[in-house]
Design a protein around this motif. Structure first.
Motif, mmCIF file in Angstrom:
data_model
loop_
_atom_site.group_PDB
_atom_site.id
_atom_site.type_symbol
_atom_site.label_atom_id
_atom_site.label_comp_id
_atom_site.label_asym_id
_atom_site.label_seq_id
_atom_site.Cartn_x
_atom_site.Cartn_y
_atom_site.Cartn_z
ATOM 1 N N ARG A 1 60.216 47.497 44.246
ATOM 2 C CA ARG A 1 59.465 48.013 43.101
ATOM 3 C C ARG A 1 58.193 47.204 42.890
ATOM 4 O O ARG A 1 58.215 45.970 42.848
ATOM 5 C CB ARG A 1 60.327 47.967 41.833
ATOM 6 N N LEU A 2 57.072 47.896 42.754
ATOM 7 C CA LEU A 2 55.778 47.257 42.521
ATOM 8 C C LEU A 2 55.608 47.079 41.020
ATOM 9 O O LEU A 2 55.148 47.982 40.318
ATOM 10 C CB LEU A 2 54.653 48.114 43.109
ATOM 11 N N ASP A 3 55.991 45.902 40.534
ATOM 12 C CA ASP A 3 56.021 45.662 39.096
ATOM 13 C C ASP A 3 54.846 44.832 38.608
ATOM 14 O O ASP A 3 54.868 44.309 37.514
ATOM 15 C CB ASP A 3 57.327 44.967 38.709
ATOM 16 N N GLY A 4 53.814 44.697 39.418
ATOM 17 C CA GLY A 4 52.670 43.881 39.023
ATOM 18 C C GLY A 4 51.376 44.663 39.103
ATOM 19 O O GLY A 4 51.359 45.895 39.137
ATOM 20 N N ILE A 5 50.282 43.950 39.153
ATOM 21 C CA ILE A 5 48.941 44.523 39.183
ATOM 22 C C ILE A 5 48.183 43.911 40.346
ATOM 23 O O ILE A 5 48.307 42.718 40.626
ATOM 24 C CB ILE A 5 48.214 44.240 37.862
ATOM 25 N N GLY A 6 47.395 44.727 41.045
ATOM 26 C CA GLY A 6 46.602 44.211 42.153
ATOM 27 C C GLY A 6 47.180 44.606 43.496
ATOM 28 O O GLY A 6 47.606 45.732 43.708
ATOM 29 N N SER B 1 55.395 55.451 46.743
ATOM 30 C CA SER B 1 55.670 56.633 45.932
ATOM 31 C C SER B 1 55.939 56.158 44.506
ATOM 32 O O SER B 1 56.939 55.484 44.245
ATOM 33 C CB SER B 1 56.875 57.397 46.483
ATOM 34 N N GLY B 2 55.023 56.490 43.616
ATOM 35 C CA GLY B 2 55.140 55.975 42.250
ATOM 36 C C GLY B 2 54.991 54.466 42.264
ATOM 37 O O GLY B 2 53.992 53.930 42.743
ATOM 38 N N ALA C 1 49.240 47.722 44.163
ATOM 39 C CA ALA C 1 50.205 48.012 43.103
ATOM 40 C C ALA C 1 49.458 48.722 41.976
ATOM 41 O O ALA C 1 48.555 49.512 42.222
ATOM 42 C CB ALA C 1 50.878 46.728 42.630
ATOM 43 N N GLY C 2 49.803 48.445 40.731
ATOM 44 C CA GLY C 2 49.142 49.110 39.620
ATOM 45 C C GLY C 2 47.791 48.486 39.292
ATOM 46 O O GLY C 2 47.465 47.387 39.739
#
Length: 225
Positions: A89-94, A21-22, A126-127
């Motif tokens: 928290r998903l604080d990265g990319i991929g 979620s987010g 993630a992002g």
């Protein structure tokens, strides 16, 4: 801390699921009877492409294929009940991979159960980093060609095999299979990069694409300017 392979009577993690979620990922699982704590590792799977860093609390793989113990996080059943799962928290990319290890109760030093069937492991996206590109044309008068200049703007460094440009005669190409593919010769740093002009026929059209949309579309968002 040491690892053991799961035996038929070992406490193991079952029904591991994830919900995003987010920018928050929540893990939930079925706790084995008699086990009041687990250790959780997180690994960035696409760091080599996304330029991601191993952040604090993110585990890396040791020589035996398991997580380096320095990156594993202790999590108790009481914390799990209070939070309704394990939240991160998903604080990265991929993509990230999470592995949850049951800890043997009453063992003194932590003894973690490795599950070869992988049921204690889950992946989550993630992002996505944004990549913007522009293709600008110049048409000299009375000449049978035009010049094209490509500019790439990216939030993170890119390997040279992530993008390509495609040339097609008569119409804009719709993908890498719809024309002649040209790879880029060098990686792209984060920021804006202007490439040298190229010459194409007056009836040729150029666009930029992922070399592998299924693979790189999970990591990046490609946007025309």
């Amino acid at each position: 801390m040491r690892f053991i392979e799961a035996a038929p009577d070992s406490p193991v993690i079952r029904e591991l699921t994830r919900r995003v979620s987010g920018d928050v990922c929540t893990l939930q699982w079925q706790w084995p009877a008699g086990t009041d704590s687990v250790y959780i590792g997180r690994r960035a799977l696409d760091a080599e492409h996304a330029g991601a860093r191993q952040e604090a609390g993110t585990a890396v793989f040791g020589p035996d294929g398991g997580f380096d113990e320095s990156g594993l996080k202790l999590y108790t059943r009481e914390e799990y009940k209070a939070a309704g799962g394990y939240r991160d928290r998903l604080d990265g990319i991929g993509r990230y991979a999470y592995t949850v290890y049951a800890a043997l109760p009453g063992a003194g030093e932590p003894v973690l159960v490795r599950q070869p069937d992988g049921t204690n492991r889950v992946e989550t996206p993630a992002g996505r980093a944004k990549i913007r590109y522009s293709v600008r044309e110049k048409k000299p008068l009375l000449r049978p060609y035009k010049t094209v200049r490509i500019e790439i703007s990216c939030e993170v460094p890119l390997a040279e095999d992530v993008l390509c440009y495609v040339k097609k005669s008569g119409a804009y190409p719709t993908g890498p299979q719809d024309g002649t593919v040209y790879p880029f010769a060098a990686p792209f740093p984060a920021g804006r990069t202007g490439l040298p002009e190229i010459e194409v026929g007056k009836n040729d059209y150029v666009r930029v694409f992922f070399t592998d949309g299924k693979k790189y579309g999970q990591l990046y968002e490609l946007l025309p300017e």
